[in-house]
Scaffold this motif. Structure first.
Motif, PDB file in Angstrom:
ATOM      1  N   GLN A 128     -39.229 -36.495 -28.201  1.00  0.00           N
ATOM      2  CA  GLN A 128     -39.087 -37.410 -27.058  1.00  0.00           C
ATOM      3  C   GLN A 128     -39.086 -38.871 -27.495  1.00  0.00           C
ATOM      4  N   GLU A 129     -38.874 -39.123 -28.774  1.00  0.00           N
ATOM      5  CA  GLU A 129     -38.825 -40.488 -29.274  1.00  0.00           C
ATOM      6  C   GLU A 129     -37.582 -41.194 -28.731  1.00  0.00           C
ATOM      7  N   GLY A 130     -37.736 -42.465 -28.421  1.00  0.00           N
ATOM      8  CA  GLY A 130     -36.599 -43.231 -27.927  1.00  0.00           C
ATOM      9  C   GLY A 130     -36.267 -42.888 -26.481  1.00  0.00           C
ATOM     10  N   PRO A 131     -35.115 -43.374 -26.010  1.00  0.00           N
ATOM     11  CA  PRO A 131     -34.787 -43.230 -24.589  1.00  0.00           C
ATOM     12  C   PRO A 131     -34.017 -41.975 -24.211  1.00  0.00           C
ATOM     13  N   TRP A 132     -33.539 -41.218 -25.204  1.00  0.00           N
ATOM     14  CA  TRP A 132     -32.464 -40.257 -24.953  1.00  0.00           C
ATOM     15  C   TRP A 132     -32.828 -39.173 -23.945  1.00  0.00           C
ATOM     16  N   VAL A 133     -34.044 -38.684 -23.953  1.00  0.00           N
ATOM     17  CA  VAL A 133     -34.426 -37.625 -23.005  1.00  0.00           C
ATOM     18  C   VAL A 133     -35.563 -38.088 -22.105  1.00  0.00           C
ATOM     19  N   THR A 134     -35.782 -39.410 -22.072  1.00  0.00           N
ATOM     20  CA  THR A 134     -36.824 -39.939 -21.196  1.00  0.00           C
ATOM     21  C   THR A 134     -36.169 -40.769 -20.091  1.00  0.00           C
ATOM     22  N   TYR A 135     -35.974 -42.072 -20.323  1.00  0.00           N
ATOM     23  CA  TYR A 135     -35.431 -42.885 -19.250  1.00  0.00           C
ATOM     24  C   TYR A 135     -33.918 -43.085 -19.320  1.00  0.00           C
ATOM     25  N   ALA A 136     -33.264 -42.603 -20.367  1.00  0.00           N
ATOM     26  CA  ALA A 136     -31.798 -42.639 -20.392  1.00  0.00           C
ATOM     27  C   ALA A 136     -31.283 -41.571 -19.435  1.00  0.00           C
ATOM     28  N   ARG A 137     -30.413 -41.961 -18.520  1.00  0.00           N
ATOM     29  CA  ARG A 137     -29.961 -41.020 -17.487  1.00  0.00           C
ATOM     30  C   ARG A 137     -28.443 -40.908 -17.433  1.00  0.00           C
ATOM     31  N   MET A 138     -27.786 -41.363 -18.520  1.00  0.00           N
ATOM     32  CA  MET A 138     -26.343 -41.193 -18.569  1.00  0.00           C
ATOM     33  C   MET A 138     -26.038 -39.751 -18.979  1.00  0.00           C
ATOM     34  N   THR A 139     -24.814 -39.337 -18.715  1.00  0.00           N
ATOM     35  CA  THR A 139     -24.403 -37.994 -19.116  1.00  0.00           C
ATOM     36  C   THR A 139     -24.121 -37.945 -20.611  1.00  0.00           C
ATOM     37  N   THR A 140     -23.415 -38.967 -21.107  1.00  0.00           N
ATOM     38  CA  THR A 140     -23.063 -39.020 -22.523  1.00  0.00           C
ATOM     39  C   THR A 140     -23.312 -40.418 -23.072  1.00  0.00           C
ATOM     40  N   LEU A 141     -23.327 -40.526 -24.380  1.00  0.00           N
ATOM     41  CA  LEU A 141     -23.360 -41.828 -25.029  1.00  0.00           C
ATOM     42  C   LEU A 141     -22.033 -42.538 -24.754  1.00  0.00           C
ATOM     43  N   ARG A 142     -22.067 -43.875 -24.800  1.00  0.00           N
ATOM     44  CA  ARG A 142     -20.822 -44.613 -24.623  1.00  0.00           C
ATOM     45  C   ARG A 142     -20.096 -44.804 -25.945  1.00  0.00           C
ATOM     46  N   SER A 143     -20.807 -44.646 -27.065  1.00  0.00           N
ATOM     47  CA  SER A 143     -20.202 -44.869 -28.384  1.00  0.00           C
ATOM     48  C   SER A 143     -19.210 -43.761 -28.712  1.00  0.00           C
ATOM     49  N   VAL A 155     -31.190 -34.031 -30.263  1.00  0.00           N
ATOM     50  CA  VAL A 155     -31.352 -32.879 -31.163  1.00  0.00           C
ATOM     51  C   VAL A 155     -30.871 -33.236 -32.565  1.00  0.00           C
ATOM     52  N   TYR A 156     -29.780 -33.986 -32.636  1.00  0.00           N
ATOM     53  CA  TYR A 156     -29.261 -34.430 -33.936  1.00  0.00           C
ATOM     54  C   TYR A 156     -30.268 -35.327 -34.656  1.00  0.00           C
ATOM     55  N   LEU A 157     -30.892 -36.251 -33.937  1.00  0.00           N
ATOM     56  CA  LEU A 157     -31.895 -37.127 -34.558  1.00  0.00           C
ATOM     57  C   LEU A 157     -33.091 -36.317 -35.045  1.00  0.00           C
ATOM     58  N   GLU A 158     -33.480 -35.309 -34.299  1.00  0.00           N
ATOM     59  CA  GLU A 158     -34.561 -34.428 -34.758  1.00  0.00           C
ATOM     60  C   GLU A 158     -34.166 -33.737 -36.056  1.00  0.00           C
TER      61      GLU A 158
END
Length: 491
Positions: free
Chosen positions: A82-97, A139-142
């Protein structure tokens, strides 16, 4: 929205991990530990502590290992995964990059997201992938943490930073209610968008009872917003993502209240993205740094088109442009908004209003904050450096950093140990460019950081290294490899 992934290829990741380890072995990485061990009062001193186990912290840790700084640890207050925003307060469907960016791969092809995705799901799945789902990125960062065996400790909160001795910092940390002190020589703050402050909430919203509003980075019970009226303040990516999440959770209506007369449409910095910017921005004169960033901030970053369509596809979503909030008041169990365009009521407000660098809000930085030099303490932009026509408060309060992201003293001599604390998070942008938080150049920034710390440690320990040079006496020749012979006679 439901998150799903393609079927996995059996054994695919195991093969990739084997390749990564072979690549590291061929490169003789990580290099051996070379920093002299240090202790103080019988206690071990770490070479580096990295605070933040998200993308920036992991990439920094990977480069520290690469340069032989094995005596380090990464701390993160969140549970693993749960580090960073990705599965906590990030609520977009996908990354923009774009999915093809190398990101935190540290120069190794086998560590790229593409290599990981293809190994796990196959090339057909990769070809069919548009943008990276944010949960997949987590999952990739993990996996990066796992395959590189990075020394991360979860559930650890930094509560204070102080000087312990010349060249040694004392970090007070808490884990499971237990307080301990860690000693280290360098501290890296890889703490994200809000790393030197926190969420920015306009006073007009912050004055409301807390049950009636949340910042977009707060935990939000979206299920509780079903059949309720919601106002989202802002027009950026976070505003769109939170509005869409509320709509998908069954909100009765969502009104987006936007100050601007039109949504920003052009992403300035992405448009000039190049290795020239990545490597060259840090070398610009101060006025030019300010000019670049002032132009970007004044234009603002547009929300991704899919995020806007995700909102506007709902018939109960409404966009109100040129509509700043003049004042708010409670009207029974509703909030009444007064704007130049009229008055409306809502049941709940989501403030998608960004973050601010305000170190007075971070108790762990209290001892150093008054001594940290900000850009406003030494630089006044000229008229040509301000295309916006005004002095940006965000730029003025950015920390003025040294070449290794280290803090500098506002008053020379007032806090010499600041040079051992490095700001490897978003507020470093004005000093170093976009290399300390966003995906495209995170590896370049982390290598810049690790090289500086490596150099600093060697220079500081030069007497020890010189003594080791003098004492080194392992022979390569034994004396039996040749024999001395007389010169040949003349004539």
């Amino acid at each position: 929205m439901t998150f799903s992934q393609p079927p996995e290829i059996p054994g695919g990741l195991a093969g990739l991990e084997s390749r990564v380890r072979q690549d590291l072995a061929w490169l003789d990485l990580p290099t051996c530990s070379w920093v002299p061990e240090r202790s103080m009062d019988g206690r071990h001193v770490l070479d580096v502590v990295v605070v933040g186990g998200g993308m920036a912290g992991l990439t920094a840790s990977g480069y520290l290992r690469r340069y032989g700084l094995l005596n380090h640890v990464v701390l993160d207050q969140a549970p693993a995964g749960q580090e960073g925003p990705w599965v906590t307060y990030a609520r977009m469907t996908t990354l923009r990059s774009p999915k093809t960016l190398s990101g935190p791969c540290m120069g190794l092809p086998g560590l790229t997201f593409r290599a990981w995705y293809e190994a796990r799901f196959g090339t057909v799945a990769w070809d069919g992938l548009d943008k990276i789902p944010r949960q997949t990125w987590m999952v990739y960062l993990e996996w990066l943490r796992h395959v590189l065996d990075l020394p991360v400790r979860n559930g650890v909160t930094l509560t204070n930073v102080a000087r312990a001795a010349d060249g040694v910092l004392a970090l007070t940390v808490v884990q499971d209610g237990v307080t301990e002190t860690l000693l280290c020589r360098h501290l890296v703050l890889a703490t994200g968008r809000d790393g030197l402050g926190g969420s920015y909430v306009p006073p007009v919203i912050a004055g409301l009872p807390r049950d009636y509003w949340r910042h977009s980075a707060d935990p939000i019970d979206f299920a509780a917003l079903k059949n309720r009226r919601v106002v989202v303040v802002g027009a950026g990516a976070s505003a769109m993502d939170n509005a869409a999440t509320a709509l998908e959770a069954g909100a009765a209506r969502v009104d987006m209240v936007i100050r601007r007369a039109t949504l920003p449409a052009v992403n300035k910095f992405t448009g000039i993205g190049s290795m020239g910017v990545v490597q060259g921005f840090v070398g610009l004169p101060d006025g030019w740094k300010w000019r670049f960033m002032d132009t970007v901030l004044d234009a603002q970053t547009p929300p991704p088109r899919p995020s806007v369509l995700r909102v506007s596809s709902h018939p109960n979503a409404f966009f109100h442009l040129s509509c700043p909030i003049d004042r708010l008041e409670m009207a029974g169990n509703a909030v009444r908004l007064h704007t130049p365009r009229g008055v409306m009521e809502t049941d709940f407000i989501i403030a998608a209003t960004g973050f601010c660098a305000d170190m007075s809000r971070r108790p762990e930085l209290a001892a150093m904050a008054p001594h940290i030099r900000l850009w406003k303490d030494r630089f006044t932009p000229a008229a040509q450096d301000m295309p916006s026509g005004h002095v940006s408060a965000e730029l003025a309060t950015s920390p003025d950093l040294g070449p290794g992201f280290e803090f500098l003293e506002k008053v020379p001599g007032s806090c010499p140990w600041l040079k051992y604390v490095h700001c490897f998070c978003f507020p470093a942008t004005l000093s170093h460019g976009k290399v300390s938080g966003d995906i495209p150049a995170i590896s370049d920034g982390a290598e810049r950081l690790a090289r500086h710390i490596t150099r600093a440690l060697f220079v500081e320990d030069r007497e020890t290294h010189y003594a080791n040079l003098v004492a080194f006496d392992t022979p390569e020749l034994r004396g039996d490899e040749w024999r001395d012979t007389p010169l040949p006679a003349i004539g």
